[in-house]
Enzyme design. Structure first.
Site, mmCIF file in Angstrom:
data_model
loop_
_atom_site.group_PDB
_atom_site.id
_atom_site.type_symbol
_atom_site.label_atom_id
_atom_site.label_comp_id
_atom_site.label_asym_id
_atom_site.label_seq_id
_atom_site.Cartn_x
_atom_site.Cartn_y
_atom_site.Cartn_z
ATOM 1 N N LYS A 18 0.809 -1.226 0.000
ATOM 2 C CA LYS A 18 0.000 0.000 0.000
ATOM 3 C C LYS A 18 0.838 1.270 0.000
ATOM 4 C CE LYS A 18 -4.395 -1.804 1.100
ATOM 5 N NZ LYS A 18 -5.659 -1.833 1.759
ATOM 6 N N LYS A 30 -3.464 -10.492 -7.602
ATOM 7 C CA LYS A 30 -4.731 -10.746 -6.914
ATOM 8 C C LYS A 30 -5.855 -9.912 -7.517
ATOM 9 C CE LYS A 30 -6.142 -8.869 -2.977
ATOM 10 N NZ LYS A 30 -6.487 -8.455 -1.606
ATOM 11 N N LYS A 88 -10.271 -4.846 -5.478
ATOM 12 C CA LYS A 88 -11.201 -3.748 -5.728
ATOM 13 C C LYS A 88 -10.462 -2.446 -5.991
ATOM 14 C CE LYS A 88 -12.233 -3.807 -0.824
ATOM 15 N NZ LYS A 88 -13.242 -4.365 0.049
HETATM 16 P P1 ATP Z 1 -8.110 -4.720 -1.831
HETATM 17 O O1 ATP Z 1 -8.838 -5.347 -2.962
HETATM 18 O O2 ATP Z 1 -8.147 -3.225 -1.862
HETATM 19 O O3 ATP Z 1 -6.740 -5.304 -1.658
HETATM 20 P P2 ATP Z 1 -9.393 -6.489 -0.119
HETATM 21 O O4 ATP Z 1 -10.567 -6.849 -0.941
HETATM 22 O O5 ATP Z 1 -8.262 -7.453 -0.036
HETATM 23 O O6 ATP Z 1 -8.905 -5.059 -0.516
HETATM 24 P P3 ATP Z 1 -11.100 -6.653 2.152
HETATM 25 O O7 ATP Z 1 -12.278 -6.167 1.449
HETATM 26 O O8 ATP Z 1 -11.009 -6.209 3.559
HETATM 27 O O9 ATP Z 1 -9.806 -6.219 1.402
HETATM 28 O O10 ATP Z 1 -11.026 -8.233 2.087
HETATM 29 C C1 ATP Z 1 -12.079 -8.979 2.645
HETATM 30 C C2 ATP Z 1 -11.843 -10.446 2.536
HETATM 31 O O11 ATP Z 1 -11.813 -10.851 1.155
HETATM 32 C C3 ATP Z 1 -10.518 -10.937 3.138
HETATM 33 O O12 ATP Z 1 -10.771 -12.132 3.850
HETATM 34 C C4 ATP Z 1 -9.656 -11.197 1.942
HETATM 35 O O13 ATP Z 1 -8.691 -12.201 2.199
HETATM 36 C C5 ATP Z 1 -10.681 -11.664 0.917
HETATM 37 N N1 ATP Z 1 -10.224 -11.423 -0.445
HETATM 38 C C6 ATP Z 1 -9.966 -10.228 -1.024
HETATM 39 N N2 ATP Z 1 -9.554 -10.375 -2.292
HETATM 40 C C7 ATP Z 1 -9.532 -11.705 -2.530
HETATM 41 C C8 ATP Z 1 -9.186 -12.505 -3.678
HETATM 42 N N3 ATP Z 1 -8.788 -11.959 -4.805
HETATM 43 N N4 ATP Z 1 -9.305 -13.848 -3.572
HETATM 44 C C9 ATP Z 1 -9.726 -14.428 -2.419
HETATM 45 N N5 ATP Z 1 -10.055 -13.735 -1.315
HETATM 46 C C10 ATP Z 1 -9.966 -12.393 -1.355
#
Ligand code: ATP
Ligand code: LTN
Length: 348
Positions: free
Chosen positions: A123, A207, A210
């Site tokens: 980040k 990954k 969002k």
């Molecule tokens: P960002 O996309 O900005 O990195 P994020 O989506 O990782 O944010 P959160 O919304 O807090 O952050 O994540 C919520 C949950 O979703 C967490 O348990 C995270 O591990 C899971 N998650 C997020 N992205 C993925 C992905 N691509 N595949 C599987 N699990 C995910």
């Protein structure tokens, strides 16, 4: 889980997890988190699901958007089948114990541990880290507080959160050691299933996120059927047909984009990646992608529709969050009070 009972004897099994209201939800959030949160309700263990608004503000959030996104995550919880009668659903800032325990854990955790977190490095990459918020650095210790405030024994998350959960265990162990107690459990991460790391549709080594600038890289829970189908059709793939085995030289080991689409299919259908490969062995992507698009639309559309329905009644969402917060607080308060006593703070 047998290993859980052995790891934390004397602690009642309890599940806690959280999602940040920092933007729209993706297919990665759904498969890696939401869907599994809902499934956990059937295992006879208490389940607590939080919208972590205090984590979200570690980077700038417009106040109106934060309110909207907090309700939207709550709507996504409800639409995914998380039932307020069977789980506690609330937003973090309504239970002040999170902030209070986070402060105590800030004084247990070491600064060096925070600098080593890959999420912090990601980040701040390409930016001046000294100019990021102090909250962004302390983020993992607030996450440890979320978990330990409920004496949580298991935390379902996606693969990207593994390092934060290891840190939570280190913080719990250091607290127990420093104060000579056996008070906080050593929490188990639950990183299970075929979609623990859903990858970008444009680059199979990144990954699905969002915060990716390319909207084509992800499927949003708010995308309509046409958009979902178009994004899957355009997803990056290689020119080869699907193999008849997952592993080995002829498998999907060095084909991350293909592997990702197979994993997504498996997770949506609720079968193993092996089963998907057996069904589609030898198929071209021209055949596989439309089938994946149909499956994705069939599984996601009802969720999108339900989310939209819940979002039409924000007062009801706020009521659910308030009721959940009162129930969460009832569990947290005695644990926080005991923590303060262990630390040597005088209470009422
Ligand atoms: P960002 O996309 O900005 O990195 P994020 O989506 O990782 O944010 P959160 O919304 O807090 O952050 O994540 C919520 C949950 O979703 C967490 O348990 C995270 O591990 C899971 N998650 C997020 N992205 C993925 C992905 N691509 N595949 C599987 N699990 C995910
Ligand atoms: N850091 C997590 C969100 C999160 C969380 C938690 C997950 C905050 N507190 C407690 C599990 C348990 C993320 O970014 N996905």
């Amino acid at each position: 889980m047998a290993s859980q009972a052995a790891a934390n004897p004397g602690f009642t099994p309890r599940i806690f997890s959280g999602i940040q209201p920092s933007g729209g939800m993706t297919l990665g959030n759904y498969l890696g988190a939401l869907k599994r949160f809902a499934e956990k309700q059937d295992e006879g263990i208490e389940t607590i699901y939080c919208v972590v608004d205090m984590h979200a503000i570690t980077v700038w959030q417009d106040p109106e958007k934060l309110r909207h996104q907090t309700r939207e995550i709550t709507a996504a919880y409800l639409a995914s089948g998380i039932d307020p009668a069977r789980s506690i659903i609330f937003n973090q800032s309504q239970v002040s114990g999170h902030a209070e325990l986070a402060w105590i854990l800030n004084c247990v955790a070491r600064i060096g541990w925070m600098y080593r977190m890959t999420q912090f490095k990601d980040k701040t990459a390409g930016k001046n880290a000294e100019n990021s918020s102090l909250g962004l650095l302390a983020y993992p210790s607030l996450m440890a507080a979320d978990i330990l405030l409920y004496h949580t024994t298991q935390v379902p998350v996606g693969e990207d959160q593994k390092q934060h959960l290891e840190l939570t265990r280190d913080i719990a162990a250091k607290f127990n050691h420093d104060y000579g107690v056996d008070f906080f459990p050593i929490t188990e991460p639950l990183i299970e299933g075929s979609a623990t790391r859903v990858m970008s549709l444009r680059d199979g080594t990144k990954k699905m996120s969002k915060s990716d600038p390319s909207d084509a890289s992800r499927i949003n829970l708010t995308d309509d059927a046409d958009t979902i189908a178009k994004k899957i059709r355009k997803a990056t793939t290689d020119p080869n047909p699907l193999p008849d085995t997952l592993d080995g030289l002829d498998g999907l080991k060095d084909r991350p984009e293909a592997r990702n689409l197979v994993n997504i299919y498996a997770a949506l259908e609720g079968v193993s990646a092996e089963t998907v490969i057996r069904e589609f062995a030898g198929a071209q992507f021209g055949t596989f992608k439309p089938r994946l698009a149909d499956l994705a639309v069939a599984k996601l559309s009802p969720i999108t529709e339900a989310m939209n329905r819940y979002m039409q009644d924000p007062a009801e969402i706020d009521r659910i969050l308030g009721e959940g917060a009162a129930r969460a607080d009832a569990i947290a308060s005695p644990i926080l009070a005991k923590t303060k006593e262990i630390v040597g703070m005088i209470g009422r």
